[in-house]
Design an enzyme around this catalytic site. Structure first.
Site, mmCIF file in Angstrom:
data_model
loop_
_atom_site.group_PDB
_atom_site.id
_atom_site.type_symbol
_atom_site.label_atom_id
_atom_site.label_comp_id
_atom_site.label_asym_id
_atom_site.label_seq_id
_atom_site.Cartn_x
_atom_site.Cartn_y
_atom_site.Cartn_z
ATOM 1 N N CYS A 1 38.772 -2.531 -21.088
ATOM 2 C CA CYS A 1 38.947 -1.076 -21.015
ATOM 3 C C CYS A 1 40.035 -0.702 -20.025
ATOM 4 O O CYS A 1 40.832 0.218 -20.265
ATOM 5 C CB CYS A 1 37.641 -0.413 -20.598
ATOM 6 S SG CYS A 1 36.280 -0.859 -21.667
ATOM 7 N N ASP B 1 45.322 20.308 -38.521
ATOM 8 C CA ASP B 1 44.254 21.022 -39.231
ATOM 9 C C ASP B 1 42.878 20.536 -38.773
ATOM 10 O O ASP B 1 41.865 20.905 -39.347
ATOM 11 C CB ASP B 1 44.405 20.847 -40.754
ATOM 12 C CG ASP B 1 44.400 19.378 -41.179
ATOM 13 O OD1 ASP B 1 44.249 18.493 -40.303
ATOM 14 O OD2 ASP B 1 44.547 19.099 -42.385
#
Lengths: 290, 290
Positions: free
Chosen positions: B46, B205
């Site tokens: 990570c 969108d």
């Protein structure tokens, strides 16, 4: 992935493919597996993708990964009228050598050959083996379907070479819906969505290990697919994880759950810990284990 | 992707992040967006990933893509005890300069400072601005949390630099479950699954355009993520698709629905059609349009 989450077992579906009917778990056997969908035969990106996939088939095979493609094309129909029955087993009426299917299916201009219809499916028979691209398989001479020949041609190979993996014919979109593979922005002439560019990687336990979902307009990166297969296989068997942008041969990270002492024993090439402001010792590298 | 299929609208969730509470649609605004999860703060892969993501932030920003990370860590808790109130607004009792939080939060050894507790959250106040890593934001001096400092240190940056994107604290795994982000093979000490390495790309969108789902042990490839963002944006606005392994600047494919005549007008650099055994003319290339 759509319909399938990490750790989910692959559905054990039955399907028609360009290499006959399969049951998915039997097809996978004890291998790793990659199931990848494409929108449609005879479309540009798909041809480049399947061409590249065909080229990389030996790499996947070396890694014990079985490949299988899927589209909503009626590959079954496509194949059925190109099937050529075995020598000496004429099953239909001969027809004129000039018929277009001779060219389409690479049947030589001369020699007895015919088309038969049975249960609504058409097949082609020849009376003797020829020098053309007809290949023997299970006592049936099968000619690669058109799409396959286009893919081979794209690669610069002989059109008649056989694709090294089957393509599932998901004509009724049953699998595409079940596996969440549809791309609502790509419609066929009836306004129905085509399949997106999905990749599912299954482990030998038939569980989902990784997936990607790209739309029809974005071709995949097969180097990335090979890279993650290498990572999945390495990390399945060794207590390591692969860092961002890792490539085979790069150093890997020791998994956080492994205590330092054990890590030293397990990785004789050495474990290198990066100092961090938190003082925590979790950033531990080791050269890629054999 | 898990929980989200292509074309699905992003859920308009509310969440606590390292940059305050957000509502997802407001956060996205009219931009493209990338939501990417990682298993846990203070874990090796990570840190390499978020470090790389931070380095690439200007590239995403240039493409009008808002970035937001997510993990099941209590980033909120993590941050709350590192908050530093504004100058001149002491809100708690002063405490001894030797207290560990002074080191943890980069508060200088000297000078008035204290810890306050309010609604169960701890914060730190200082009486005057200092030369340390305290940054002003919304009249609150915020100190980056430990994980963020590790990520910056990994990059070779000042530990106190601020990550260029927020991290969602999905402590109760609500979003992780809803979005199908969990990795059943990676468990915390309570046996609960951690978040996998998911990437969702949303268009302006707010609909899902692409996703990837990698397990905790396989770090992502951020070059590939940038590559697909470039493809998504190019193909959203031009009538082209990007072939397998495409990179920005390479030729692209003309979409099959565009008639030849229109293609010629639309792509003045030329359209090149590859001959194929099927005789079909669908493999049409054009240089990448501007």
């Amino acid at each position: 992935m759509p319909g399938l989450l990490l750790g989910d077992e692959a559905p054990n579906f039955e399907a028609d493919t360009t290499q006959g009917r399969i049951r998915f778990h039997d097809f996978l056997g004890d291998s790793w597996g990659i199931l990848f969908s494409h929108p449609r035969d005879f479309t540009p990106v798909c041809t480049t993708e399947l061409g590249r996939a065909a080229k990389l088939a030996p790499e996947f095979s070396k890694r014990n990964v079985k490949m299988i493609a899927l589209s909503i094309d009626s590959v079954q129909d496509h194949l059925s009228w190109c099937k050529v029955t075995a020598l000496g087993r004429p099953q239909g009426a001969a027809c004129k050598p000039s018929q277009p299917w001779r060219d389409v299916c690479h049947i030589p201009k001369r020699g007895g050959a015919g088309i038969q219809s049975r249960n609504g499916e058409f097949s082609i028979f020849v009376e003797r083996p020829t020098k053309c691209s007809v290949q023997e398989e299970n006592n049936i001479f099968a000619v690669p379907p058109l799409a396959e020949r286009d893919i081979n041609a794209y690669n610069g190979d002989q059109p008649a070479e056989k694709l090294p993996f089957p393509i599932i014919a998901d004509k009724n979109r049953e699998l595409a819906v079940k596996l969440g593979m549809l791309d609502p922005d790509e419609l066929d002439k009836d306004g129905m969505p085509l399949t997106a560019r999905v990749v599912f990687v299954f482990g030998p336990d038939k569980k989902l290990k990784l997936s990607i979902l790209y739309p029809a307009t974005t071709g995949r990166n097969f180097d990335e697919i090979l890279r993650v297969v290498d990572s999945l296989q390495l990390t399945a068997y060794k207590k390591v994880a692969t860092p961002v942008d890792w490539k085979p041969g790069d150093s890997v990270m020791v998994v956080p759950t492994l205590p330092d002492e054990e890590a030293k024993k397990l990785f004789p090439k050495g474990v290198f810990t990066k100092e961090l402001p938190s003082g925590k010792k979790y950033l531990r590298y080791t050269p890629q284990p054999e």
